[in-house]
Design a protein around this motif. Structure first.
Motif, PDB file in Angstrom:
ATOM      1  N   PRO A 245      -6.472  13.260 -34.341  1.00 41.22           N
ATOM      2  CA  PRO A 245      -6.664  13.793 -35.607  1.00 41.22           C
ATOM      3  C   PRO A 245      -6.968  15.145 -35.903  1.00 41.22           C
ATOM      4  N   GLY A 247      -7.991  17.427 -39.394  1.00 42.26           N
ATOM      5  CA  GLY A 247      -8.950  17.667 -40.250  1.00 42.26           C
ATOM      6  C   GLY A 247      -9.402  16.306 -40.950  1.00 42.26           C
ATOM      7  N   LYS A 248      -9.972  16.631 -41.367  1.00 40.98           N
ATOM      8  CA  LYS A 248     -10.892  15.336 -42.336  1.00 40.98           C
ATOM      9  C   LYS A 248      -9.797  15.010 -43.132  1.00 40.98           C
ATOM     10  N   ASP A 249      -9.793  13.725 -42.955  1.00 47.82           N
ATOM     11  CA  ASP A 249      -9.361  12.772 -43.603  1.00 47.82           C
ATOM     12  C   ASP A 249      -7.733  13.001 -43.674  1.00 47.82           C
ATOM     13  N   ASN A 251      -4.770  13.416 -40.297  1.00 47.73           N
ATOM     14  CA  ASN A 251      -4.390  13.527 -38.949  1.00 47.73           C
ATOM     15  C   ASN A 251      -2.552  12.766 -38.196  1.00 47.73           C
TER      16      ASN A 251
END
Length: 277
Positions: A245, A247-249, A251
């Motif tokens: 991951p 960052g947010k949402d 990958n």
């Protein structure tokens, strides 16, 4: 007799991996039942929503079913729209090479240093058992270097199959960590012989979320993927992958491919980095 030995060997491998998959399935069923019961209500409320998935891959080489489609790095974007089990989208691959370095195509194997490909696809997938899934899809391989988009009659000089817009029926069946893949070129097959490609693999989990998938592939007849006019193995190798991951949402998935083609006596390696949104 040689083909019979190949088939016998493939069956032995299949039975061995199937037994392993069933053992793994028993261990995972209890965990999945709890997880499924907790997420059931959420799935019901979302089953009519459309989802959008986007990813882009940078590959050092484009290795496809034992064939190397150019030695330059490739950028490969993919966007998928899905609703329930239904999905549709477009995948593409563009070589990062000077245009003047590339040829158009070969009537036998469409390889060029500036190789390009666009694949629109549509399909449906879902569970067919407690621990198994089946996906069926139809797609067309369009090569912008040769002919127009959806020109299904782009035949080479002197006759033969079209050089682009090869239409493929593809099925993917998973039983636990064991997977089976079949691809059938039923329209515009370059070999005029309805090329059928078969692959089988098994995914092993290792510490630090590293996954290794050994696999084997072959063809049951003389077709687009072989050079010796008979059934043969086309790939033996493995993929090593790991996802992060970032960052947010978002990958990042890294994958190293090590592939040997027994039919052509070639060993190929590639490294892929994929960003998924």
């Amino acid at each position: 007799m040689k083909n019979l030995k190949y088939i016998t060997f493939l069956l032995v491998v299949l039975l061995t991996l199937s037994t392993t998959a069933q053992t793994e399935a028993v261990k995972e069923n209890a965990k999945k039942e709890v997880k499924d019961s907790m997420s059931q209500d959420k799935e019901v409320t979302k089953k009519n929503d459309w989802g959008v998935h986007f990813e882009v891959t940078l590959a050092t080489r484009f290795i496809w079913r034992g064939l190397v489609l150019g030695d330059y790095p490739n950028i490969q974007p993919n966007v998928t729209f899905s609703n329930g089990g239904f999905f549709t989208g477009i995948w593409a691959s563009y070589a990062l090479s000077p245009a003047e370095r590339g040829g158009a195509s070969s009537s036998e194997v469409p390889v060029a240093e500036n190789y390009k490909e666009i694949i629109p696809y549509v399909g449906y997938g879902g569970k067919v058992g407690e621990n198994s899934n089946l996906t069926v899809m139809v797609l067309t391989h369009y090569n912008p270097n040769v002919g127009g988009f959806f020109d299904f009659n782009n035949t080479p000089e002197g006759g033969g199959a079209a050089l682009t817009n090869r239409v493929e029926l593809r099925t993917i069946y998973n039983v636990g960590k064991l997977d089976f893949f079949a691809g059938w070129d039923f329209i515009n097959d370059p070999s005029d012989n309805s090329s059928l490609y078969l692959e089988m693999g098994y995914t092993f989990d290792f510490p630090k979320d590293i996954k290794i998938r050994p696999f084997i592939s072959g063809v049951p007849n003389d077709n687009f993927y072989t050079t010796d006019g008979k059934a043969d193995f086309t790939q033996v190798g493995w993929y090593t992958s790991k996802a992060f991951p970032i960052g947010k949402d978002i990958n990042l998935a890294l994958r190293a491919d090590m592939v040997y083609n027994p039919n052509r006596d070639q060993f190929n390696a590639a490294f892929n980095a994929t960003i998924k949104l």
